[in-house]
Design a protein around this motif. Structure first.
Motif, PDB file in Angstrom:
ATOM      1  N   GLU A 122       1.989  -2.820   4.072  1.00 27.40           N
ATOM      2  CA  GLU A 122       1.302  -4.071   4.389  1.00 27.40           C
ATOM      3  C   GLU A 122       0.339  -4.464   3.270  1.00 27.40           C
ATOM      4  O   GLU A 122       0.283  -5.634   2.864  1.00 27.40           O
ATOM      5  CB  GLU A 122       0.553  -3.934   5.717  1.00 27.40           C
ATOM      6  N   GLU A 182       0.508  -7.822   0.953  1.00 27.70           N
ATOM      7  CA  GLU A 182      -0.652  -8.720   0.845  1.00 27.70           C
ATOM      8  C   GLU A 182      -1.040  -8.921  -0.620  1.00 27.70           C
ATOM      9  O   GLU A 182      -1.351 -10.039  -1.037  1.00 27.70           O
ATOM     10  CB  GLU A 182      -1.840  -8.155   1.625  1.00 27.70           C
ATOM     11  N   GLU A 204      -1.070 -12.427  -2.594  1.00 34.21           N
ATOM     12  CA  GLU A 204      -2.293 -12.949  -3.211  1.00 34.21           C
ATOM     13  C   GLU A 204      -2.047 -13.454  -4.618  1.00 34.21           C
ATOM     14  O   GLU A 204      -2.731 -14.333  -5.095  1.00 34.21           O
ATOM     15  CB  GLU A 204      -3.377 -11.861  -3.253  1.00 34.21           C
TER      16      GLU A 204
END
Length: 152
Positions: free
Chosen positions: A18, A22, A26
């Motif tokens: 995860e 992420e 980003e």
């Protein structure tokens, strides 16, 4: 229209997977990311077996590979990739918590393109993954498909 190459993340730890997703998001990478949870599933993905029969070979920008995996460990997956004429040109980055010298040495002996120890600090982890993703998915120039033996 140029089809973006995908990123394969081989990671059994759901939290690390995860965080990696992420971090890549980003950076606004447009590349899709496929996640597999163990070494056997990674090999099924790469060899188009089982639920991965529809996968398009030669469409990976990079494989982010953990070493400590269930079923088939990361070094065995790396060995299979680098021994296969159709897969060996796919860049593989080991992204692992292991600092063991034997893991580093064996990874490079098998042909890994980079070995990155996962930073423990959250922001350092995010930064490291963003930089890895940007380099391999955007900056790196892979060999042409014709030189990989895939167009024969």
């Amino acid at each position: 229209m140029v089809k973006l190459k995908r990123i394969l993340l081989v990671e059994d730890n759901a939290n690390d997977a995860e965080l990696t997703l992420e971090a890549l998001a980003e950076h606004n990478l447009a590349n899709g990311v496929d996640v597999v949870r163990d070494g056997a599933e990674a090999l099924d993905y790469l060899y188009q077996r089982g639920k991965y029969e529809e996968y398009e070979p030669g469409n990976l920008a990079v494989i982010l590979l953990d070493l400590k995996l269930p079923k088939v460990d990361g070094l065995e997956v790396l060995s299979a990739i680098k021994a296969d004429e159709k897969l060996k040109f796919i860049p593989v980055v080991v992204l692992t918590s292991s600092r063991e010298e034997r893991d580093v040495v064996e990874s490079y002996r098998l042909g890994v393109n980079a070995y990155v120890v996962k930073p423990v600090n959250f922001s350092e982890f995010i930064t490291a993954v963003k930089e890895i993703g940007a380099f391999w998915a955007i900056v790196n120039e892979p060999p042409p498909m014709s030189s990989r033996g895939l167009n024969k």
